[in-house]
Design a protein around this motif. Structure first.
Motif, short mmCIF file in Angstrom:
data_model
loop_
_atom_site.label_atom_id
_atom_site.label_comp_id
_atom_site.label_asym_id
_atom_site.label_seq_id
_atom_site.Cartn_x
_atom_site.Cartn_y
_atom_site.Cartn_z
N ASP A 73 28.97 -0.62 32.74
CA ASP A 73 30.11 0.30 32.88
C ASP A 73 29.95 1.22 34.09
OD1 ASP A 73 30.82 -0.78 30.40
OD2 ASP A 73 29.90 0.87 29.29
N ASN A 74 28.87 1.07 34.84
CA ASN A 74 28.59 2.00 35.94
C ASN A 74 29.24 1.54 37.25
OD1 ASN A 74 27.03 3.66 34.33
ND2 ASN A 74 25.08 2.72 34.93
N TRP A 75 29.91 2.48 37.90
CA TRP A 75 30.59 2.23 39.18
C TRP A 75 30.20 3.31 40.18
CZ3 TRP A 75 33.84 -2.07 39.57
CH2 TRP A 75 34.16 -2.70 38.36
N TRP A 107 42.75 7.17 32.68
CA TRP A 107 41.31 6.93 32.64
C TRP A 107 40.57 8.26 32.73
CZ3 TRP A 107 39.55 1.91 32.03
CH2 TRP A 107 40.50 0.90 32.21
N GLN A 108 39.63 8.46 31.84
CA GLN A 108 38.85 9.69 31.84
C GLN A 108 37.56 9.47 32.64
OE1 GLN A 108 37.29 11.09 28.05
NE2 GLN A 108 37.78 13.18 28.61
N ILE A 109 37.26 10.40 33.53
CA ILE A 109 36.08 10.30 34.39
C ILE A 109 34.87 10.88 33.67
CG2 ILE A 109 35.13 10.83 36.66
CD1 ILE A 109 37.74 9.13 36.63
N GLN A 110 33.81 10.08 33.58
CA GLN A 110 32.61 10.51 32.89
C GLN A 110 31.37 10.16 33.71
OE1 GLN A 110 32.64 10.56 28.55
NE2 GLN A 110 34.10 8.86 28.62
N ALA A 111 30.23 10.69 33.30
CA ALA A 111 28.97 10.40 33.98
C ALA A 111 28.55 8.97 33.71
CB ALA A 111 27.89 11.37 33.51
N ALA A 112 27.57 8.49 34.49
CA ALA A 112 27.05 7.14 34.33
C ALA A 112 26.49 6.94 32.92
CB ALA A 112 25.97 6.88 35.37
N HIS A 113 26.33 5.69 32.54
CA HIS A 113 25.79 5.34 31.23
C HIS A 113 24.47 6.06 30.98
CE1 HIS A 113 24.85 2.96 27.71
NE2 HIS A 113 23.73 2.52 28.25
N ASN A 114 24.35 6.64 29.79
CA ASN A 114 23.16 7.40 29.38
C ASN A 114 22.95 8.68 30.18
OD1 ASN A 114 22.41 5.74 27.25
ND2 ASN A 114 21.03 4.49 28.49
N ASN A 115 24.00 9.16 30.83
CA ASN A 115 23.95 10.43 31.55
C ASN A 115 25.10 11.32 31.10
OD1 ASN A 115 21.86 10.41 34.04
ND2 ASN A 115 22.65 8.34 33.70
N THR A 116 25.03 12.59 31.41
CA THR A 116 26.09 13.52 31.09
C THR A 116 26.47 14.32 32.33
OG1 THR A 116 24.52 15.24 30.42
CG2 THR A 116 25.35 13.76 28.69
#
Length: 274
Positions: free
Chosen positions: A191-193, A129-138
């Motif tokens: 998709d935000n956790w 699993w790739q860790i990314q920023a919250a939806h609509n964020n970078t």
């Protein structure tokens, strides 16, 4: 950008391996790279984007991912233990011990979303699993993830995001369904956790308010306010899932209880650092 591009393409789509480096495209169908990427074995990979050139980093990651059994363990590197933006990791459930969060291309019939389970079987691409920023964020690739931060987790093998909503879980009454949703890492607010670090007696130290590879964590779904959870008591079998391909795997669902079944920690993976 070259480093992030490699991870977003090569790790997210391991069965269609390709990457771009200095305007040169390499493809797995090229006779020079004919290893099966579907059987890659990642352990702990850490490198500094400040000290390595893009050419060196690209070759280094190519070897780490394309050659089955290749493993790199970086010792004595100060930031190697931190989970960062862009890192691709396996996530282990503490309560079930040997089971890892995983997904494949199996879908729920009622909504077409991808099934997410805990399992012990399969190649590494199932569990990354790739860790990314919250939806609509970078976020900045290699930036350390803070406890309390809102994140997305994108399944490397399929590009689907770890997702939840108000639908009931398939096995556990009262729990909510967890699935894989979106395309190429793009989904929605479901998709935000929220990353919750547990057992933080030293939380007064700013250094320890960061997500480390040894930190026990809970993932709280922002919309439903349910924690990601699983247990060996909720296993797919012939009785509850007749002749289905999920037999032997554990249901993953959202729960309103922050019990040990909702505790996870990071494991093997590619840990990026600035």
């Amino acid at each position: 950008n070259l480093i992030f591009e490699f991870f977003s393409i090569s790790l997210r789509y391991p069965t269609r391996f390709s990457f771009v480096a200095e305007s040169t495209r390499f493809d797995k169908h090229d006779s020079r790279f004919n290893n099966s990427i579907g059987r890659f074995d990642l352990r702990v990979i850490s490198f500094s984007m400040k000290t390595l050139s893009s050419r060196v980093v690209s070759v280094f990651l190519l070897l780490a991912v394309a050659i089955p059994g290749f493993a790199v363990a970086v010792r004595g590197v100060e930031d190697a233990r931190f989970v960062t933006c862009g890192s691709a990791i396996r996530i282990r459930n503490i309560d079930s011990r040997k089971y890892f969060l995983g997904s494949s291309e199996h879908q729920y019939s009622h909504n077409g979303q991808q099934v997410v389970t805990l399992d012990t079987r399969g190649d590494q691409s199932k569990f990354m699993w790739q860790i990314q920023a919250a939806h609509n964020n970078t976020c900045v690739t290699g930036e350390k993830i803070k406890c309390g931060e809102i994140i997305r987790l994108t399944h490397v093998g399929t590009g689907k995001n770890l997702h939840s909503h108000g639908l009931p879980a398939p096995l556990t009454r009262g729990n909510t369904e967890v699935s894989g949703f979106g395309n190429d890492g793009e989904g929605d607010a479901g998709d935000n956790w929220k990353l919750e670090c547990v057992h933080r007696k030293d939380a007064g130290n700013a250094q320890h308010r960061l997500w480390e590879s040894t930190t026990l964590v809970r993932l709280l779904h922002v919309d439903t306010k349910h924690w990601l959870s699983s247990s060996t008591k909720t296993k797919f079998n012939q009785s509850n899932c007749p002749n289905c391909p999920l037999q032997g795997e554990l249901e993953v669902s959202g729960t309103n209880s922050n019990s040990d079944a909702a505790i996870f920690r990071s494991d093997d993976g590619a840990y990026l650092r600035l």
